[in-house]
Design a protein around this motif. Structure first.
Motif, mmCIF file in Angstrom:
data_model
loop_
_atom_site.group_PDB
_atom_site.id
_atom_site.type_symbol
_atom_site.label_atom_id
_atom_site.label_comp_id
_atom_site.label_asym_id
_atom_site.label_seq_id
_atom_site.Cartn_x
_atom_site.Cartn_y
_atom_site.Cartn_z
ATOM 1 N N PHE A 148 40.861 3.826 -8.244
ATOM 2 C CA PHE A 148 39.880 4.798 -8.707
ATOM 3 C C PHE A 148 40.462 5.711 -9.788
ATOM 4 C CE2 PHE A 148 36.242 4.228 -5.950
ATOM 5 C CZ PHE A 148 35.246 4.902 -6.643
ATOM 6 N N PHE A 151 40.209 4.170 -13.218
ATOM 7 C CA PHE A 151 38.912 3.975 -13.853
ATOM 8 C C PHE A 151 38.733 4.975 -14.993
ATOM 9 C CE2 PHE A 151 37.282 2.141 -9.663
ATOM 10 C CZ PHE A 151 37.332 0.845 -10.140
ATOM 11 N N GLU A 159 32.349 -1.013 -14.922
ATOM 12 C CA GLU A 159 33.185 -0.616 -13.782
ATOM 13 C C GLU A 159 32.370 -0.336 -12.529
ATOM 14 O OE1 GLU A 159 36.857 1.579 -16.182
ATOM 15 O OE2 GLU A 159 35.270 2.785 -15.239
ATOM 16 N N SER A 162 32.947 -2.611 -9.427
ATOM 17 C CA SER A 162 34.281 -2.411 -8.857
ATOM 18 C C SER A 162 34.348 -1.105 -8.064
ATOM 19 C CB SER A 162 35.338 -2.406 -9.962
ATOM 20 O OG SER A 162 35.383 -3.652 -10.622
ATOM 21 N N LYS A 163 33.712 -0.066 -8.582
ATOM 22 C CA LYS A 163 33.702 1.215 -7.866
ATOM 23 C C LYS A 163 32.955 1.100 -6.536
ATOM 24 C CE LYS A 163 34.019 4.324 -11.870
ATOM 25 N NZ LYS A 163 33.323 5.399 -12.651
ATOM 26 N N CYS A 166 35.086 -0.720 -4.035
ATOM 27 C CA CYS A 166 36.145 0.158 -3.511
ATOM 28 C C CYS A 166 35.600 1.088 -2.428
ATOM 29 C CB CYS A 166 36.755 0.983 -4.642
ATOM 30 S SG CYS A 166 37.859 0.079 -5.731
ATOM 31 N N VAL A 192 38.677 10.892 -5.455
ATOM 32 C CA VAL A 192 37.650 9.863 -5.284
ATOM 33 C C VAL A 192 36.295 10.476 -4.935
ATOM 34 C CG1 VAL A 192 36.981 7.777 -4.027
ATOM 35 C CG2 VAL A 192 39.392 8.177 -4.561
ATOM 36 N N ILE A 196 32.600 12.315 -7.394
ATOM 37 C CA ILE A 196 31.347 11.558 -7.329
ATOM 38 C C ILE A 196 30.234 12.412 -6.740
ATOM 39 C CG2 ILE A 196 30.224 9.540 -6.328
ATOM 40 C CD1 ILE A 196 32.893 8.126 -6.337
ATOM 41 N N ASP A 200 28.871 13.060 -10.400
ATOM 42 C CA ASP A 200 28.373 11.761 -10.854
ATOM 43 C C ASP A 200 26.847 11.728 -10.847
ATOM 44 O OD1 ASP A 200 27.959 8.782 -11.092
ATOM 45 O OD2 ASP A 200 30.138 8.839 -10.960
ATOM 46 N N LEU A 205 26.353 5.373 -6.515
ATOM 47 C CA LEU A 205 27.717 5.844 -6.273
ATOM 48 C C LEU A 205 27.722 7.044 -5.336
ATOM 49 C CD1 LEU A 205 29.625 5.584 -9.682
ATOM 50 C CD2 LEU A 205 30.047 4.302 -7.582
#
Length: 429
Positions: A148, A151, A159, A162-163, A166, A192, A196, A200, A205
């Motif tokens: 993370f 990224f 991405e 992939s996030k 994870c 992490v 978010i 974010d 997410l």
């Protein structure tokens, strides 16, 4: 020839003759048929015997002996003997195979051996690969956090998958208490989850991050403290207040409940400010589905019952005075009544009760909340004709069901109506 030589010659002839007789006798014993009687007889070395005899080894002499079966043994012997066809098949199986079959058998055997060797080699190779790539939970968690960190700071669509992967792996790993603490100790909250949840703009997410947060904090006091210290309670309350996404509200409620349950300090700090208002805002929103509203009243009910049970247990436990002091400070009644909890729950059930007719598990959640908070809302609910109509309608529907669970829920509603409206015999709508 002298007399002495004659004697030696005759003696040699005599010995040779005896040896020939003995050999002939032994050959006769081997080749002659064994004639069984009712008495035990010794079986010569290599001598064949017919089927169906009782055979034993004489423990005194060490020799094999045989005789005819007794009457009591013959029935069992006959039952155990295969029929003539099976006997012939058994003999046929023991006979040498024809020469033209043997190459096929040899080739098949060789093929099987090669396959077994190949399988074993493949297993060894796979095991070595497994050992090379094996990671402990702790190593995986550190690896996911580092991933993370690597990224891009600016959101990239490439991405995103992939996030999400994870976060999905973290949600699974962090159910374990030790794994959750390792995540916290290695900066997982700061690097992490917090970015978010707070910043974010991608809903997927945020939903995944809040699920990870709920997994991390559930029944984990040390992790709860760390989450509380990072002010996640206020951030989750803000999401509950402003979001209209069903998945996001559900994930936020999950994380919110994981943070607050069995943590009186967090309950006092979060619910006394924006937390209670956020929960009631979800109840009042016409865009939130009924199941999410049921989760809200369930969380409120659980927290009220938690305080009651702790205070009851503390009466007989002097060592629990510090814990009791923290729960005494929780003023749920004023926190809930001021933003309008009683009226909000009344409105939900009055307007949406038709949706409850086919959702008995949701009805039970609302009924439990009504029972738990009945004392603080009786003055409002007991005078609500709309609430009474809603509860009686659902109760009557379930009372006529053949489903055992619906009948149990119907009985719960009947007792609740009796207490709230004091009209136990009134069943009309």
């Amino acid at each position: 020839m002298s007399g002495k030589q004659v004697v030696v010659f005759l003696g040699s002839v005599l010995i040779l003759g005896c040896l020939q007789v003995a050999a002939a006798t032994e050959t006769d014993n081997k080749t002659s048929d064994f004639v069984a009687t009712d008495e035990w007889q010794t079986i010569a070395e290599g001598q064949a015997i017919p089927r169906g005899l009782h055979v034993r080894i004489n423990l005194q002499t060490g020799l094999k002996e045989a005789k005819l079966l007794d009457e009591s043994e013959r029935g069992t012997s006959l039952q155990s003997q295969p029929d003539d066809q099976n006997a012939r098949e058994a003999r046929d199986d023991n006979e040498p195979l024809a020469l033209d079959y043997k190459p096929d058998i040899i080739e098949e055997s060789i093929r099987r051996v090669k396959e077994q060797k190949k399988s074993y080699a493949e297993l060894r190779k796979a095991y070595k690969e497994f050992q090379k790539n094996f990671r402990t939970d702790g190593e995986l968690i550190v690896q996911l956090i580092d991933q993370f960190r690597n990224f891009s700071r600016t959101p990239l669509e490439s991405e995103m998958r992939s996030k999400l992967d994870c976060l999905e792996n973290l949600e699974y790993l962090l159910h374990q208490i030790d794994n959750a603490l390792m995540f916290v100790d290695n900066g997982g909250l700061d690097d992490v989850l917090l970015p978010i949840v707070v910043n974010d703009t991608n809903t997927s997410l945020r939903v995944s991050a809040m699920r990870v947060l709920g997994s991390l904090a559930s029944n984990n006091p040390k992790a709860q403290i760390k989450v509380f210290e990072k002010n996640f309670g206020s951030h989750l309350a803000q999401i509950l207040t402003s979001s209209g996404n069903v998945g996001e509200i559900s994930a936020a409620l999950h994380a919110f409940g994981a943070l607050l349950r069995k943590f009186p300090l967090a309950q006092q700090r979060v619910l006394s400010t924006s937390g209670t208002q956020a929960l009631i805002k979800v109840l009042q929103s016409p865009d939130v589905e009924l199941r999410s509203k049921a989760k809200v009243v369930t969380l409120i009910s659980d927290l009220v019952l938690e305080k009651r049970s702790v205070l009851e247990a503390s009466k007989d436990d002097s060592e629990a005075s510090s814990t009791m002091a923290q729960y005494v400070l929780l003023d749920f009644e004023s926190w809930l009544k001021t933003p309008g909890y009683c009226a909000a729950l009344d409105t939900v059930l009055t307007k949406e009760f038709l949706l409850l007719l086919d959702q008995p598990e949701v009805v039970e959640q609302f009924a439990t909340a009504l029972e738990t908070t009945e004392d603080m809302c009786t003055s409002t609910w007991s005078h609500s004709s709309g609430l009474r109509h809603a509860l009686l309608t659902v109760r009557n529907r379930y009372a006529n069901s053949t489903d055992e669970y619906r009948l149990e829920v119907s009985q719960i509603l009947a007792k609740l109506c009796e207490r709230l409206f004091n009209k136990p015999k009134h069943t009309e709508l």
